[in-house]
Design a protein around this motif. Sequence first.
Motif, short mmCIF file in Angstrom:
data_model
loop_
_atom_site.label_atom_id
_atom_site.label_comp_id
_atom_site.label_asym_id
_atom_site.label_seq_id
_atom_site.Cartn_x
_atom_site.Cartn_y
_atom_site.Cartn_z
N THR A 247 5.56 6.80 -41.57
CA THR A 247 5.77 6.35 -40.19
C THR A 247 6.88 7.15 -39.51
O THR A 247 6.76 7.55 -38.34
CB THR A 247 6.13 4.85 -40.17
OG1 THR A 247 5.09 4.11 -40.82
CG2 THR A 247 6.27 4.36 -38.74
N ILE B 22 7.69 9.32 -35.50
CA ILE B 22 8.57 8.72 -34.51
C ILE B 22 9.46 9.79 -33.88
O ILE B 22 10.28 10.40 -34.55
CB ILE B 22 9.43 7.60 -35.14
CG1 ILE B 22 8.53 6.47 -35.63
CG2 ILE B 22 10.45 7.08 -34.14
CD1 ILE B 22 9.27 5.34 -36.30
N ILE C 164 6.37 5.68 -27.79
CA ILE C 164 6.65 4.29 -27.43
C ILE C 164 6.42 3.38 -28.62
O ILE C 164 7.20 2.46 -28.89
CB ILE C 164 5.77 3.87 -26.24
CG1 ILE C 164 6.14 4.69 -25.00
CG2 ILE C 164 5.92 2.37 -25.95
CD1 ILE C 164 5.25 4.41 -23.81
N SER C 165 5.34 3.61 -29.37
CA SER C 165 5.05 2.79 -30.53
C SER C 165 4.34 3.63 -31.58
O SER C 165 3.67 4.61 -31.24
CB SER C 165 4.19 1.58 -30.16
OG SER C 165 2.92 2.01 -29.68
N ALA C 166 4.49 3.25 -32.84
CA ALA C 166 3.84 3.94 -33.95
C ALA C 166 3.42 2.90 -34.98
O ALA C 166 4.22 2.05 -35.37
CB ALA C 166 4.77 4.97 -34.58
N SER C 167 2.16 2.98 -35.40
CA SER C 167 1.66 2.03 -36.40
C SER C 167 0.47 2.65 -37.11
O SER C 167 -0.20 3.55 -36.59
CB SER C 167 1.25 0.72 -35.74
OG SER C 167 0.19 0.94 -34.82
N THR D 135 -0.05 6.58 -32.54
CA THR D 135 1.17 6.63 -31.74
C THR D 135 0.79 6.57 -30.26
O THR D 135 -0.27 7.07 -29.86
CB THR D 135 1.97 7.92 -32.00
OG1 THR D 135 1.12 9.07 -31.78
CG2 THR D 135 2.50 7.95 -33.42
N THR D 136 1.64 5.95 -29.49
CA THR D 136 1.40 5.81 -28.05
C THR D 136 2.54 6.46 -27.28
O THR D 136 3.71 6.22 -27.57
CB THR D 136 1.27 4.33 -27.65
OG1 THR D 136 0.21 3.74 -28.40
CG2 THR D 136 0.98 4.19 -26.17
N LYS D 137 2.16 7.28 -26.30
CA LYS D 137 3.15 7.95 -25.45
C LYS D 137 2.77 7.74 -23.99
O LYS D 137 1.59 7.66 -23.65
CB LYS D 137 3.19 9.46 -25.74
CG LYS D 137 3.49 9.83 -27.18
CD LYS D 137 3.44 11.33 -27.38
CE LYS D 137 3.68 11.72 -28.82
NZ LYS D 137 3.61 13.20 -29.02
N THR E 266 -2.98 7.23 -26.41
CA THR E 266 -2.90 6.91 -27.84
C THR E 266 -3.42 8.09 -28.64
O THR E 266 -4.50 8.61 -28.37
CB THR E 266 -3.74 5.66 -28.16
OG1 THR E 266 -3.20 4.55 -27.43
CG2 THR E 266 -3.68 5.33 -29.65
#
Length: 583
Positions: A260, A264, A269-272, A370-372, A415
């Motif tokens: 993960t 990053i 914004i988010s990573a999963s 991941t979302t940017k 995404t």
Amino acid sequence: MFSSVRFEKQMVNTGLLVADTVVKTLMALWMCLKKGLAFAARFISPLKEELARRLKGWLRKAVLKIEKLLKIAESSKKKLSERKRAIGFKGMVAMTASDIVKYDKKHKKIFRTAVNHIAPLAAVIALLTVISDIEAVDYGILLEYDGQELGIVSAESVIEGANRTLAERTTYYDIGTPFKASFTIKPLSSADETIDEHMLASLIEEKSTLAVSSPNGVVPLYSSYNGEERVRAFDVTVDGESIGAVTDFGKIDEYINALTLNYITDDVISASLEKDIEYSYERYVSPDEIVSEQYIINKFSSIETQPEYYVVEEGDNPWYLANKFGMDEDELKRCIMTYEGRRIRDMDEEFPIGAMIQLSAEVPYLQMLTTKEMTFNERVKYQVEYIDDPDMYKGESRVISQGSEGKRTVTALVTFKNDKPVSREVLERQSIYEPVTQVVRRGTRETKTAVSKGSGGGGSYFWPVGDGSGYISAYMGDGRGHTGIDIAAPRGTPVYASESGNVNRAGNKGDGYGNCVTISHDSGLVTLYGHMDSVAISAGDRVVKGQLIGYVGSTGWSTGNHLHFEVKSGAKYLNPVDYVTQN
């Protein structure tokens, strides 16, 4: 100088103020007591109702008595004023003192009750001060089980959670007995640490003396069942499907965390993980079911084949992407392409920026989503407005006002799957400049012969033989002074005009071309169609691109059925393969 009037007013007003203050103080004390009760109820639930009931009743009686005293004081104030006016200050004092003695004899209970209620106020204030100090201290529940200390928990809900956890862990044994322990409330110091429900469940498990029945007799819990050894394990599941049980998951956790962290960055914004992984559900299994942590990690780092997605960017086209992905154009065009939820059927007709193409590829078993938030420019296609023109033939068109694309700024949440964009959610679109509508004049006049509905090949000119049929049997510049290309096809195959224009020649002039048609185009070029079996139009006709003009044959200086096709600019012969291509 002493003023009897001022003294009188001060005495009466002071008495009323004291009484009013007492009432307000009692109400404030009641609010504080409620707060103290709420604190105590966290640990001693049965005490809450009884203590609340008694204190509430006591305070209600006190308030009623004091309110009654207030009414008496108001009435006395009025009487004092009247007596002073009638008999003077001294007479008023003497008469009032006499009344008080008489009233006390008659209503001893009221004064006595008032004193009895007001006296404990100091004690109540002291009690609330202690409660306030107590509330500032953190408390825990010290648990003891079978004479042994287990630890400190923050609330009774932790005990309930431990019972649930134990029930989940022991489903194999069908145990329904809840954990019961003695407990005491303990003020926490800086050295004390509380435990959660999972740790408490593990401590109970270690110290438990419960046993289960089996066909072989009574055996200790967590040791064996039906004579079979059981091992405590963590079931590793991926998207709800078990892939193995491990005795520890520390290394697995480290592997996932490291994976993960690789994704990053400041703009993420988010990573999963794309897949849902769980490895903390405890159960008891046969030793044969245990796998190593490395086995699970190897599975996570393996490669699998699954759909991959590509989002069309500015400057992309089918030919470019086919080469980029190592496939031919037909293979790319068979891929699923969608744009804003709508399926695009023909990539040649529509290839918008932001469209998503589904490809197939070998990808890692675990992929990171991941979302940017991204901002980029997007082209906006222009509209085409058609004006019917009865003086032009069907199939002909002429642009009278050139259109141009617009441009806008798009802000979207994009995404990515393993650094490749797979979807986007548009947050905002702002126009930079608007598109300009193109105005086209198109013909409605019927043509003398039919117009082909075929694709006409891939060149700028229409492929002139049989809706893409035939093949080039001779090229220009083949060493024998050939001025065009020969397209071999069966006799009678339709021949079409490669571009709109005016027919200059239609027939056989005995110059070796046999039945031949020449067409002058608006661009200044001239095309020639020779050796035809027959022609379908006449000199002076206007033809449109793809219109039938004759049929393949072998007239003139020809040795077989074919179409001789030329492209000329003035007296110069141009290579026809630069203008026409076959599908």
